[in-house]
Scaffold this motif. Sequence first.
Motif, PDB file in Angstrom:
ATOM      1  N   GLU A  36    -141.314  51.449  25.855  1.00  0.00           N
ATOM      2  CA  GLU A  36    -142.537  51.431  26.664  1.00  0.00           C
ATOM      3  C   GLU A  36    -143.586  52.354  26.059  1.00  0.00           C
ATOM      4  O   GLU A  36    -144.780  52.029  26.036  1.00  0.00           O
ATOM      5  CB  GLU A  36    -142.220  51.858  28.096  1.00  0.00           C
ATOM      6  CG  GLU A  36    -143.414  51.776  29.044  1.00  0.00           C
ATOM      7  CD  GLU A  36    -143.074  52.202  30.465  1.00  0.00           C
ATOM      8  OE1 GLU A  36    -143.983  52.166  31.311  1.00  0.00           O
ATOM      9  OE2 GLU A  36    -141.906  52.571  30.709  1.00  0.00           O
ATOM     10  N   ALA A  37    -143.156  53.509  25.578  1.00  0.00           N
ATOM     11  CA  ALA A  37    -144.101  54.438  24.950  1.00  0.00           C
ATOM     12  C   ALA A  37    -144.741  53.797  23.715  1.00  0.00           C
ATOM     13  O   ALA A  37    -145.964  53.902  23.517  1.00  0.00           O
ATOM     14  CB  ALA A  37    -143.378  55.722  24.559  1.00  0.00           C
ATOM     15  N   GLN A  78    -136.396  62.225  20.748  1.00  0.00           N
ATOM     16  CA  GLN A  78    -137.230  61.066  21.059  1.00  0.00           C
ATOM     17  C   GLN A  78    -138.131  60.570  19.933  1.00  0.00           C
ATOM     18  O   GLN A  78    -138.400  59.362  19.834  1.00  0.00           O
ATOM     19  CB  GLN A  78    -138.151  61.401  22.256  1.00  0.00           C
ATOM     20  CG  GLN A  78    -137.482  62.040  23.449  1.00  0.00           C
ATOM     21  CD  GLN A  78    -136.633  61.071  24.240  1.00  0.00           C
ATOM     22  OE1 GLN A  78    -136.745  59.856  24.096  1.00  0.00           O
ATOM     23  NE2 GLN A  78    -135.782  61.600  25.091  1.00  0.00           N
ATOM     24  N   ALA A  79    -138.647  61.455  19.085  1.00  0.00           N
ATOM     25  CA  ALA A  79    -139.782  61.101  18.232  1.00  0.00           C
ATOM     26  C   ALA A  79    -139.494  59.972  17.259  1.00  0.00           C
ATOM     27  O   ALA A  79    -140.273  59.019  17.142  1.00  0.00           O
ATOM     28  CB  ALA A  79    -140.262  62.346  17.477  1.00  0.00           C
ATOM     29  N   VAL A  80    -138.392  60.057  16.532  1.00  0.00           N
ATOM     30  CA  VAL A  80    -138.122  59.047  15.504  1.00  0.00           C
ATOM     31  C   VAL A  80    -137.902  57.672  16.132  1.00  0.00           C
ATOM     32  O   VAL A  80    -138.349  56.652  15.597  1.00  0.00           O
ATOM     33  CB  VAL A  80    -136.917  59.465  14.637  1.00  0.00           C
ATOM     34  CG1 VAL A  80    -136.534  58.348  13.668  1.00  0.00           C
ATOM     35  CG2 VAL A  80    -137.246  60.734  13.857  1.00  0.00           C
ATOM     36  N   GLU A  81    -137.261  57.624  17.281  1.00  0.00           N
ATOM     37  CA  GLU A  81    -137.045  56.333  17.939  1.00  0.00           C
ATOM     38  C   GLU A  81    -138.370  55.727  18.392  1.00  0.00           C
ATOM     39  O   GLU A  81    -138.569  54.506  18.290  1.00  0.00           O
ATOM     40  CB  GLU A  81    -136.105  56.502  19.135  1.00  0.00           C
ATOM     41  CG  GLU A  81    -135.777  55.204  19.870  1.00  0.00           C
ATOM     42  CD  GLU A  81    -135.073  54.175  18.997  1.00  0.00           C
ATOM     43  OE1 GLU A  81    -135.052  52.985  19.394  1.00  0.00           O
ATOM     44  OE2 GLU A  81    -134.542  54.530  17.924  1.00  0.00           O
ATOM     45  N   VAL A  82    -139.287  56.553  18.877  1.00  0.00           N
ATOM     46  CA  VAL A  82    -140.618  56.039  19.240  1.00  0.00           C
ATOM     47  C   VAL A  82    -141.307  55.466  18.004  1.00  0.00           C
ATOM     48  O   VAL A  82    -141.891  54.374  18.048  1.00  0.00           O
ATOM     49  CB  VAL A  82    -141.473  57.146  19.877  1.00  0.00           C
ATOM     50  CG1 VAL A  82    -142.926  56.679  20.047  1.00  0.00           C
ATOM     51  CG2 VAL A  82    -140.904  57.556  21.229  1.00  0.00           C
ATOM     52  N   VAL A  83    -141.235  56.184  16.888  1.00  0.00           N
ATOM     53  CA  VAL A  83    -141.858  55.702  15.648  1.00  0.00           C
ATOM     54  C   VAL A  83    -141.217  54.402  15.198  1.00  0.00           C
ATOM     55  O   VAL A  83    -141.907  53.457  14.777  1.00  0.00           O
ATOM     56  CB  VAL A  83    -141.759  56.770  14.547  1.00  0.00           C
ATOM     57  CG1 VAL A  83    -142.260  56.216  13.216  1.00  0.00           C
ATOM     58  CG2 VAL A  83    -142.554  58.016  14.931  1.00  0.00           C
ATOM     59  N   SER A 103    -139.089  66.539  27.079  1.00  0.00           N
ATOM     60  CA  SER A 103    -140.096  65.491  27.239  1.00  0.00           C
ATOM     61  C   SER A 103    -141.064  65.505  26.059  1.00  0.00           C
ATOM     62  O   SER A 103    -141.563  66.554  25.659  1.00  0.00           O
ATOM     63  CB  SER A 103    -140.863  65.687  28.551  1.00  0.00           C
ATOM     64  OG  SER A 103    -141.815  64.662  28.739  1.00  0.00           O
ATOM     65  N   LEU A 104    -141.337  64.308  25.530  1.00  0.00           N
ATOM     66  CA  LEU A 104    -142.225  64.142  24.382  1.00  0.00           C
ATOM     67  C   LEU A 104    -143.588  63.641  24.855  1.00  0.00           C
ATOM     68  O   LEU A 104    -143.673  62.854  25.799  1.00  0.00           O
ATOM     69  CB  LEU A 104    -141.612  63.134  23.409  1.00  0.00           C
ATOM     70  CG  LEU A 104    -142.316  62.929  22.063  1.00  0.00           C
ATOM     71  CD1 LEU A 104    -142.023  64.116  21.136  1.00  0.00           C
ATOM     72  CD2 LEU A 104    -141.831  61.633  21.406  1.00  0.00           C
ATOM     73  N   ALA A 109    -135.504  60.497  28.611  1.00  0.00           N
ATOM     74  CA  ALA A 109    -134.464  59.586  29.106  1.00  0.00           C
ATOM     75  C   ALA A 109    -134.704  59.136  30.534  1.00  0.00           C
ATOM     76  O   ALA A 109    -134.426  57.984  30.891  1.00  0.00           O
ATOM     77  CB  ALA A 109    -133.096  60.257  28.984  1.00  0.00           C
ATOM     78  N   ALA A 110    -135.226  60.022  31.385  1.00  0.00           N
ATOM     79  CA  ALA A 110    -135.449  59.676  32.784  1.00  0.00           C
ATOM     80  C   ALA A 110    -136.913  59.353  33.081  1.00  0.00           C
ATOM     81  O   ALA A 110    -137.287  59.213  34.244  1.00  0.00           O
ATOM     82  CB  ALA A 110    -134.980  60.813  33.688  1.00  0.00           C
ATOM     83  N   GLY A 111    -137.739  59.265  32.021  1.00  0.00           N
ATOM     84  CA  GLY A 111    -139.153  58.973  32.200  1.00  0.00           C
ATOM     85  C   GLY A 111    -139.538  57.672  31.509  1.00  0.00           C
ATOM     86  O   GLY A 111    -138.901  56.637  31.701  1.00  0.00           O
TER      87      GLY A 111
END
Length: 259
Positions: free
Chosen positions: A219-220, A126-131, A186-187, A212-214
């Motif tokens: 959105e984050a 998850q982390a790199v995609e959020v960044v 979960s991140l 993926a399910a949160g």
Amino acid sequence: MTPSPMTPRALADLRRLTPARVALGRSGVSLTTDALLEFTLAHARARDAVHAAFDGNAVAAELGTLGLTPLPVASRAQTRRDYLARPDLGRLLDPASRAMLEAQPSTADLALVIGDGLSPVAVTAQAVEVVRRLLPRLAAARIGIGPAAVATGARVALGDEIGALLGARIVLVLIGERPGLSAPASLGAYVTFGPKPGRTDADRNCVSNIHAAGINAGEAAFKIAWLVREAMARGASGVALKDESGEGGSAPAELSGPG
């Protein structure tokens, strides 16, 4: 008045609404075999997530493609066993990492820390995609971001020391959350204004359940950007800053960005 028992259709509808284990049924006084096997599998996945290896080099390489300068750092927890048994060690930089950060220029508004935490698989997923989705929002708000610390053996509070050494006004820590039986990857994202050793959870804002399910990455990123902007404007975070990012409607359309 005794409530009416739920119908099979109502139970099926409830199961579609939540990953929680509800109305599992029984065989005698025990769970059914299917329910027991599903629980055992979920527990094994959670344990595997905690003990998974963290490929900090791969995360650093991906951050480089986004135009960031990755800095590999480590806490004083030298092994995973130390990390789990001594949470205090995960909140302090090892001497070599501290010396390296002290030599960095102190000019950034925001210090970014990506740490393995209790679920390295969440960071990888998850982390790199959020960044990637966050960077254009920070740029639009004219918030400068410095080097990105990629931390091994990290607890949330490690970001306080890193942010202070980099002279940042705010630190953002993206870290693997404690795995649950329905969400092993979960991140969590933690925003702290005025980072320095000794900050507490009351000084932070958290966006959790990024998976993926949160909460999805877009959105984050929207929520994190809102918290960072407001923390900068108000000079405060944590209990002094209520997350009102969702008031007045849904998140705006995603901004385009690098990567």
